[in-house]
Scaffold this active site. Structure first.
Site, mmCIF file in Angstrom:
data_model
loop_
_atom_site.group_PDB
_atom_site.id
_atom_site.type_symbol
_atom_site.label_atom_id
_atom_site.label_comp_id
_atom_site.label_asym_id
_atom_site.label_seq_id
_atom_site.Cartn_x
_atom_site.Cartn_y
_atom_site.Cartn_z
ATOM 1 N N ARG A 122 16.293 -6.666 14.547
ATOM 2 C CA ARG A 122 16.326 -5.808 15.741
ATOM 3 C C ARG A 122 17.755 -5.283 15.794
ATOM 4 O O ARG A 122 18.690 -6.062 15.927
ATOM 5 C CB ARG A 122 16.008 -6.612 17.000
ATOM 6 C CG ARG A 122 14.639 -7.311 16.951
ATOM 7 C CD ARG A 122 14.322 -7.922 18.312
ATOM 8 N NE ARG A 122 13.261 -8.914 18.250
ATOM 9 C CZ ARG A 122 11.957 -8.652 18.250
ATOM 10 N NH1 ARG A 122 11.551 -7.399 18.311
ATOM 11 N NH2 ARG A 122 11.067 -9.623 18.199
ATOM 12 N N ARG B 166 -17.410 -30.549 38.432
ATOM 13 C CA ARG B 166 -18.566 -30.387 37.537
ATOM 14 C C ARG B 166 -18.551 -31.401 36.397
ATOM 15 O O ARG B 166 -19.453 -31.424 35.575
ATOM 16 C CB ARG B 166 -18.561 -28.979 36.939
ATOM 17 C CG ARG B 166 -19.181 -27.945 37.857
ATOM 18 C CD ARG B 166 -19.206 -26.584 37.185
ATOM 19 N NE ARG B 166 -19.841 -26.645 35.872
ATOM 20 C CZ ARG B 166 -19.309 -26.164 34.760
ATOM 21 N NH1 ARG B 166 -18.127 -25.595 34.771
ATOM 22 N NH2 ARG B 166 -19.961 -26.248 33.611
ATOM 23 N N ASP C 44 1.799 -8.304 18.996
ATOM 24 C CA ASP C 44 1.491 -8.102 20.419
ATOM 25 C C ASP C 44 0.339 -7.136 20.688
ATOM 26 O O ASP C 44 -0.186 -7.089 21.790
ATOM 27 C CB ASP C 44 2.729 -7.593 21.158
ATOM 28 C CG ASP C 44 3.805 -8.660 21.280
ATOM 29 O OD1 ASP C 44 3.495 -9.826 21.007
ATOM 30 O OD2 ASP C 44 4.943 -8.319 21.630
ATOM 31 N N ALA D 293 0.836 -1.211 0.000
ATOM 32 C CA ALA D 293 0.000 0.000 0.000
ATOM 33 C C ALA D 293 0.866 1.254 0.000
ATOM 34 O O ALA D 293 0.590 2.215 -0.738
ATOM 35 C CB ALA D 293 -0.930 -0.014 1.208
HETATM 36 O O1 F6P Z 1 7.203 -8.467 19.632
HETATM 37 C C1 F6P Z 1 6.685 -9.572 19.004
HETATM 38 C C2 F6P Z 1 7.210 -10.837 19.637
HETATM 39 O O2 F6P Z 1 6.688 -11.913 18.905
HETATM 40 C C3 F6P Z 1 6.897 -11.034 21.117
HETATM 41 O O3 F6P Z 1 5.597 -11.469 21.390
HETATM 42 C C4 F6P Z 1 7.948 -12.040 21.498
HETATM 43 O O4 F6P Z 1 8.206 -12.021 22.858
HETATM 44 C C5 F6P Z 1 9.130 -11.571 20.706
HETATM 45 O O5 F6P Z 1 8.614 -10.914 19.563
HETATM 46 C C6 F6P Z 1 10.053 -12.675 20.285
HETATM 47 O O6 F6P Z 1 11.155 -12.114 19.652
HETATM 48 P P1 F6P Z 1 12.232 -12.936 18.843
HETATM 49 O O7 F6P Z 1 11.605 -13.336 17.532
HETATM 50 O O8 F6P Z 1 13.356 -11.982 18.642
HETATM 51 O O9 F6P Z 1 12.575 -14.128 19.660
#
Ligand code: F6P
Length: 319
Positions: A72, A211, A127, A22
């Site tokens: 990251r 139950r 998340d 997009a």
């Molecule tokens: O932020 C998204 C996420 O999937 C989180 O829920 C999880 O804790 C994290 O990334 C896992 O990160 P990685 O893929 O670096 O292990």
């Protein structure tokens, strides 16, 4: 503004490709050039970029992951990293940047904005923990993926009179755990946002067994503790034999649901429109069905919490 760049950063999320498509197509429609930066801020620092065209983003809307790949970046967290990234973007004649990612990615975007590069965020994380949007791209798909697994585990739990403790993703947030527990008919959801009482969990299991329930399910967000650790704390299961399952990264993959493909498309388009209207330092979001923008810092400063009335509903429905 003549040329914009787009990157995906942090954990991948289903629907990111719809957002890239997009961004690219709406920008080209408005006469802009588009550059795709690969591997997030890491790739930016390495100058890893490709031109994006209408056809190069064809056929990707239903693909999971991100065609731009992601990372990251520790290097970009440092001030010298931001300076280097800015220089890379200037060197590519980029006038503005769109960052698709979560909170950590937006902090990086904000650093570029403060140094004069117009930057807009698009919330992409399973998340759902970004304020400024009701849902983030990828959350709905992750919930549905986890739910499919929970339904299968419930079959085997029922056949064996077992308790299953199922660990879902969510380092700091319980959105996935709560939604999956409600949709999956679980007995308990344990969220990082709410302290839990192991005695109450045991009472619930005992009551369920009395139950005549043939199974019990506990959904625990990874940020609370691991399923393994939790199993060690639940000393009285009411008679159910217990098993644990960790769903892990399976929740991050796969084709986006219709909801996420549409959300990615809307937010990618809205990010470009925001830049064209002269807005920057903002995130595109959807609030009550309407596309909106909010200042980037609000996305991490205003902590978004799951609706706790849903936890009460779960408790009422699972007695
Ligand atoms: O932020 C998204 C996420 O999937 C989180 O829920 C999880 O804790 C994290 O990334 C896992 O990160 P990685 O893929 O670096 O292990």
């Amino acid at each position: 503004m003549k040329r914009i760049a787009v990157l995906t950063s942090g954990g991948d999320a289903p629907g990111m490709n719809a957002a890239i498509r997009a961004v690219t197509r709406v920008a080209i429609y408005h006469g802009l050039d588009v550059v795709g930066i690969r591997r997030g801020y890491e790739g930016l620092l390495d100058g890893d970029a490709i031109p994006l065209t209408q056809s190069s983003v064809g056929g990707i809307i239903h693909h999971g992951g991100t065609i731009l790949r992601t990372a990251r970046s520790e290097r970009f967290k440092r001030s010298e990293g931001v300076t280097e990234g800015l220089a890379r973007l200037k060197g590519m004649d980029v006038d503005a940047l769109i960052v698709i990612g979560g909170e950590g990615s937006f902090r990086g975007a904000w650093e570029l904005e403060k140094r004069g590069l117009p930057t807009v965020g698009v919330p992409g994380t399973i998340d759902n923990d970004c304020a400024g949007t009701d849902e983030t791209i990828g959350y709905d798909t992750a919930v549905n993926t986890a739910l499919e697994a929970v339904k299968k585990l419930r079959d085997t739990a029922s056949s064996h009179d077992r308790l299953f403790i199922i660990e879902v993703m969510g380092r700091n947030s319980g959105f996935i755990a709560l939604q999956v527990a409600l949709a999956g008919g679980a007995e308990c959801a344990l969220l990082p946002e709410v302290p839990f009482d192991v005695e109450k969990v045991c009472q619930k299991l005992n009551y369920a067994k009395k139950r005549g329930k043939t199974h019990s399910l506990i959904i625990v967000a990874e940020g609370v503790m691991s399923a393994q650790e939790l199993a060690g704390k639940i000393l009285d299961t009411g008679g159910y034999e217990s098993r644990i399952t960790v769903l892990g990264h399976i929740q991050r993959g796969g084709s986006p649901t219709a909801f996420d493909a549409v959300l990615g498309s809307r937010l990618g388009a809205h990010a470009v429109e925001a830049l064209l209207e002269g807005k920057s330092g903002v995130m595109a979001g959807v609030t009550c069905g309407q596309v909106t923008t909010c200042p980037l810092p609000e996305t991490w400063e205003n902590k978004k919490r799951p609706d706790l009335s849903l936890l009460e509903l779960l408790n009422a429905l699972s007695i």
